[in-house]
Motif scaffolding. Structure first.
Motif, PDB file in Angstrom:
ATOM      1  N   SER A  61       0.819  -1.220   0.000  1.00  0.00           N
ATOM      2  CA  SER A  61       0.000   0.000   0.000  1.00  0.00           C
ATOM      3  C   SER A  61       0.848   1.262   0.000  1.00  0.00           C
ATOM      4  CB  SER A  61      -0.931   0.009   1.219  1.00  0.00           C
ATOM      5  OG  SER A  61      -0.179  -0.052   2.421  1.00  0.00           O
ATOM      6  N   ALA A  62       2.138   1.134   0.301  1.00  0.00           N
ATOM      7  CA  ALA A  62       3.019   2.307   0.288  1.00  0.00           C
ATOM      8  C   ALA A  62       3.276   2.802  -1.139  1.00  0.00           C
ATOM      9  CB  ALA A  62       4.353   1.965   0.955  1.00  0.00           C
ATOM     10  N   TYR A  63       2.881   1.992  -2.142  1.00  0.00           N
ATOM     11  CA  TYR A  63       3.201   2.337  -3.522  1.00  0.00           C
ATOM     12  C   TYR A  63       1.971   2.727  -4.336  1.00  0.00           C
ATOM     13  CZ  TYR A  63       7.503   0.124  -2.036  1.00  0.00           C
ATOM     14  OH  TYR A  63       8.632  -0.203  -1.342  1.00  0.00           O
ATOM     15  N   VAL A  64       1.010   3.360  -3.668  1.00  0.00           N
ATOM     16  CA  VAL A  64      -0.183   3.828  -4.355  1.00  0.00           C
ATOM     17  C   VAL A  64       0.181   4.828  -5.449  1.00  0.00           C
ATOM     18  CG1 VAL A  64      -2.293   5.188  -4.100  1.00  0.00           C
ATOM     19  CG2 VAL A  64      -1.765   3.388  -2.446  1.00  0.00           C
ATOM     20  N   ASP A  65       1.113   5.733  -5.153  1.00  0.00           N
ATOM     21  CA  ASP A  65       1.508   6.737  -6.150  1.00  0.00           C
ATOM     22  C   ASP A  65       2.114   6.070  -7.387  1.00  0.00           C
ATOM     23  OD1 ASP A  65       0.604   8.705  -4.534  1.00  0.00           O
ATOM     24  OD2 ASP A  65       2.575   9.418  -3.880  1.00  0.00           O
ATOM     25  N   GLU A  66       2.884   5.005  -7.191  1.00  0.00           N
ATOM     26  CA  GLU A  66       3.467   4.294  -8.323  1.00  0.00           C
ATOM     27  C   GLU A  66       2.381   3.621  -9.161  1.00  0.00           C
ATOM     28  OE1 GLU A  66       6.656   4.328  -9.358  1.00  0.00           O
ATOM     29  OE2 GLU A  66       6.824   5.883  -7.815  1.00  0.00           O
ATOM     30  N   PHE A  67       1.355   3.113  -8.475  1.00  0.00           N
ATOM     31  CA  PHE A  67       0.233   2.518  -9.193  1.00  0.00           C
ATOM     32  C   PHE A  67      -0.453   3.574 -10.049  1.00  0.00           C
ATOM     33  CE2 PHE A  67      -4.337   1.712  -9.417  1.00  0.00           C
ATOM     34  CZ  PHE A  67      -4.371   0.450 -10.001  1.00  0.00           C
ATOM     35  N   LEU A  68      -0.695   4.746  -9.476  1.00  0.00           N
ATOM     36  CA  LEU A  68      -1.335   5.828 -10.222  1.00  0.00           C
ATOM     37  C   LEU A  68      -0.488   6.256 -11.421  1.00  0.00           C
ATOM     38  CD1 LEU A  68      -2.632   7.986  -7.244  1.00  0.00           C
ATOM     39  CD2 LEU A  68      -4.022   6.690  -8.864  1.00  0.00           C
ATOM     40  N   LYS A  69       0.821   6.287 -11.199  1.00  0.00           N
ATOM     41  CA  LYS A  69       1.721   6.636 -12.300  1.00  0.00           C
ATOM     42  C   LYS A  69       1.622   5.597 -13.416  1.00  0.00           C
ATOM     43  CE  LYS A  69       6.618   7.367 -13.382  1.00  0.00           C
ATOM     44  NZ  LYS A  69       8.005   7.346 -12.844  1.00  0.00           N
ATOM     45  N   GLY A  70       1.549   4.331 -13.026  1.00  0.00           N
ATOM     46  CA  GLY A  70       1.432   3.271 -14.023  1.00  0.00           C
ATOM     47  C   GLY A  70       0.135   3.358 -14.809  1.00  0.00           C
ATOM     48  N   VAL A  71      -0.971   3.648 -14.109  1.00  0.00           N
ATOM     49  CA  VAL A  71      -2.251   3.799 -14.800  1.00  0.00           C
ATOM     50  C   VAL A  71      -2.190   4.975 -15.772  1.00  0.00           C
ATOM     51  CG1 VAL A  71      -4.701   4.327 -14.522  1.00  0.00           C
ATOM     52  CG2 VAL A  71      -3.577   2.743 -12.947  1.00  0.00           C
ATOM     53  N   ARG A  72      -1.615   6.080 -15.321  1.00  0.00           N
ATOM     54  CA  ARG A  72      -1.490   7.261 -16.191  1.00  0.00           C
ATOM     55  C   ARG A  72      -0.656   6.942 -17.433  1.00  0.00           C
ATOM     56  NH1 ARG A  72       2.673  11.174 -14.047  1.00  0.00           N
ATOM     57  NH2 ARG A  72       3.923   9.617 -15.165  1.00  0.00           N
ATOM     58  N   ASP A  73       0.476   6.276 -17.226  1.00  0.00           N
ATOM     59  CA  ASP A  73       1.331   5.930 -18.355  1.00  0.00           C
ATOM     60  C   ASP A  73       0.633   4.949 -19.300  1.00  0.00           C
ATOM     61  OD1 ASP A  73       3.232   7.545 -17.243  1.00  0.00           O
ATOM     62  OD2 ASP A  73       4.528   5.914 -16.539  1.00  0.00           O
ATOM     63  N   GLY A  74      -0.146   4.025 -18.715  1.00  0.00           N
ATOM     64  CA  GLY A  74      -0.865   3.075 -19.547  1.00  0.00           C
ATOM     65  C   GLY A  74      -1.930   3.745 -20.394  1.00  0.00           C
ATOM     66  N   VAL A  75      -2.642   4.693 -19.786  1.00  0.00           N
ATOM     67  CA  VAL A  75      -3.680   5.416 -20.522  1.00  0.00           C
ATOM     68  C   VAL A  75      -3.073   6.200 -21.683  1.00  0.00           C
ATOM     69  CG1 VAL A  75      -5.374   7.276 -20.381  1.00  0.00           C
ATOM     70  CG2 VAL A  75      -5.293   5.531 -18.592  1.00  0.00           C
ATOM     71  N   THR A  76      -1.966   6.880 -21.432  1.00  0.00           N
ATOM     72  CA  THR A  76      -1.339   7.677 -22.491  1.00  0.00           C
ATOM     73  C   THR A  76      -0.643   6.793 -23.521  1.00  0.00           C
ATOM     74  OG1 THR A  76       0.663   7.936 -21.137  1.00  0.00           O
ATOM     75  CG2 THR A  76      -1.011   9.663 -20.968  1.00  0.00           C
ATOM     76  N   ALA A  77      -0.139   5.626 -23.092  1.00  0.00           N
ATOM     77  CA  ALA A  77       0.566   4.728 -24.013  1.00  0.00           C
ATOM     78  C   ALA A  77      -0.358   4.152 -25.071  1.00  0.00           C
ATOM     79  CB  ALA A  77       1.231   3.590 -23.245  1.00  0.00           C
ATOM     80  N   ALA A  78      -1.659   4.118 -24.775  1.00  0.00           N
ATOM     81  CA  ALA A  78      -2.615   3.563 -25.728  1.00  0.00           C
ATOM     82  C   ALA A  78      -2.664   4.356 -27.032  1.00  0.00           C
ATOM     83  CB  ALA A  78      -4.006   3.514 -25.098  1.00  0.00           C
ATOM     84  N   GLU A  79      -2.076   5.554 -27.031  1.00  0.00           N
ATOM     85  CA  GLU A  79      -2.045   6.382 -28.236  1.00  0.00           C
ATOM     86  C   GLU A  79      -0.676   6.359 -28.918  1.00  0.00           C
ATOM     87  OE1 GLU A  79      -3.270  10.233 -26.986  1.00  0.00           O
ATOM     88  OE2 GLU A  79      -5.250   9.575 -26.314  1.00  0.00           O
ATOM     89  N   LYS A  81       2.130   3.569 -30.390  1.00  0.00           N
ATOM     90  CA  LYS A  81       2.341   2.152 -30.696  1.00  0.00           C
ATOM     91  C   LYS A  81       3.577   1.584 -30.010  1.00  0.00           C
ATOM     92  CE  LYS A  81       0.010   2.152 -35.190  1.00  0.00           C
ATOM     93  NZ  LYS A  81       0.144   1.895 -36.638  1.00  0.00           N
ATOM     94  N   LYS A  82       4.652   2.379 -29.955  1.00  0.00           N
ATOM     95  CA  LYS A  82       5.886   1.903 -29.331  1.00  0.00           C
ATOM     96  C   LYS A  82       5.684   1.699 -27.839  1.00  0.00           C
ATOM     97  CE  LYS A  82      10.788   3.070 -28.764  1.00  0.00           C
ATOM     98  NZ  LYS A  82      11.855   4.051 -29.089  1.00  0.00           N
ATOM     99  N   LYS A  83       5.080   2.683 -27.184  1.00  0.00           N
ATOM    100  CA  LYS A  83       4.827   2.560 -25.750  1.00  0.00           C
ATOM    101  C   LYS A  83       3.813   1.457 -25.471  1.00  0.00           C
ATOM    102  CE  LYS A  83       5.910   7.279 -24.267  1.00  0.00           C
ATOM    103  NZ  LYS A  83       5.364   8.515 -23.646  1.00  0.00           N
TER     104      LYS A  83
END
Length: 297
Positions: A61-79, A81-83
């Motif tokens: 649970s100490a890594y909630v911010d990292e999870f949020l960062k991963g979700v953000r990067d995943g959302v933007t990566a969908a646009e 192709k390389k990411k």
């Protein structure tokens, strides 16, 4: 439609937390902006729920911010192709590590959490197929994908058996000692398969082959005398089954028994339920059966 969209989003984001001091501030200029914000809230959950989710997957649970960062990067990566390819690789790797690795490690190492598969060598093999660049040789032959699959299954089975033999060495020795003792008992005979038997009643009927279906009365016991199965549970009626569908020890005995015979059979563990055991039959268990061959169907 709305429920389907929200359910899919929840599965994809795995409980996105709305409670984070580092979250970006909303800027709701258009209706789409507002809808986007509402969607984010609708698929989110409190930080404690997200913490539980992270803990279940091996994080913290100490890594909630990292999870949020991963979700953000995943959302933007969908646009991009390389990411997108990169994050698909990350997702695949995590699933392999958490599911496939864990399952195989459990099979070959049991409860010993200090022993792990090699991620480095896994990636070497994985990349060799993807890049069509396999150079590793076994017995002088370069391994291809099909050969690797065959060898993999054999190796898992061998390592699992070795681990079980080590963990249950005492049980294995007790079963082997029992069979050695019974082999010396008066009236006990041995079949080529390794099954031992004592004739309690001579029969003079036909002898079934492996394709036959037989009617049998029986009682099965562990070497300590514990009864684990019996036709008494069927109301004393004979059980019917194909000779080739039972454990190897039974098949071996039945294909030598004339109808009308009653034998006491002593089955070594490797012709019974092996190193795994089954139900209330422990690993490496030699078994004793009293068997009466009633008839052939």
């Amino acid at each position: 439609m709305k429920k389907i969209i929200l359910a899919t989003a929840v599965a994809a984001t795995a409980l996105l937390s709305a409670c984070n001091n580092g979250a970006p501030k909303a800027n709701l200029k258009t209706e789409a902006d507002t809808l986007s914000y509402e969607l984010g809230m609708a698929v989110s959950a409190p930080a404690d729920q997200l913490g539980n989710y992270l803990a279940q997957t091996g994080s913290d649970s100490a890594y909630v911010d990292e999870f949020l960062k991963g979700v953000r990067d995943g959302v933007t990566a969908a646009e991009d192709k390389k990411k997108m390819a990169y994050y698909m690789g990350v997702q695949s790797g995590m699933q392999m590590k958490m599911q496939m690795f864990a399952q195989i490690e459990s099979q070959i190492y049991g409860n010993d959490s200090t022993k792990k598969l090699s991620a480095k060598n896994f990636m070497a093999g994985f990349s060799a197929v993807v890049k069509n660049n396999s150079t590793l040789k076994v017995d002088g032959k370069i391994i291809d994908k099909d050969m690797a699959g065959t060898l993999l299954n054999q190796r898992i089975e061998e390592m699992s058996k070795a681990r079980m033999a080590e963990e249950h060495a005492a049980e294995k020795k007790a079963s082997d000692d029992f069979m050695a003792k019974m082999a010396k008992e008066a009236g006990v005979k041995r079949l080529d398969s390794g099954v031992l038997y004592k004739v309690l009643k001579e029969g003079n009927g036909a002898i079934p082959d492996e394709k036959a279906t037989v009617e049998v009365l029986y009682e099965g016991k562990l070497v300590d005398g514990t009864v684990f199965d019996s036709t008494d549970r069927l109301g004393g009626k004979p059980a019917e089954f194909p000779v080739g569908s039972v454990i190897k020890g039974w098949t071996s005995a039945l294909t030598h028994m004339p109808v009308g015979s009653e034998w006491e059979i002593y089955v070594p563990w490797d012709l019974a339920y092996g190193e795994q055991g089954r139900g209330n039959i422990p690993p490496f268990a030699a078994l004793i059966f009293k068997v009466q061959l009633v008839g052939i169907k």
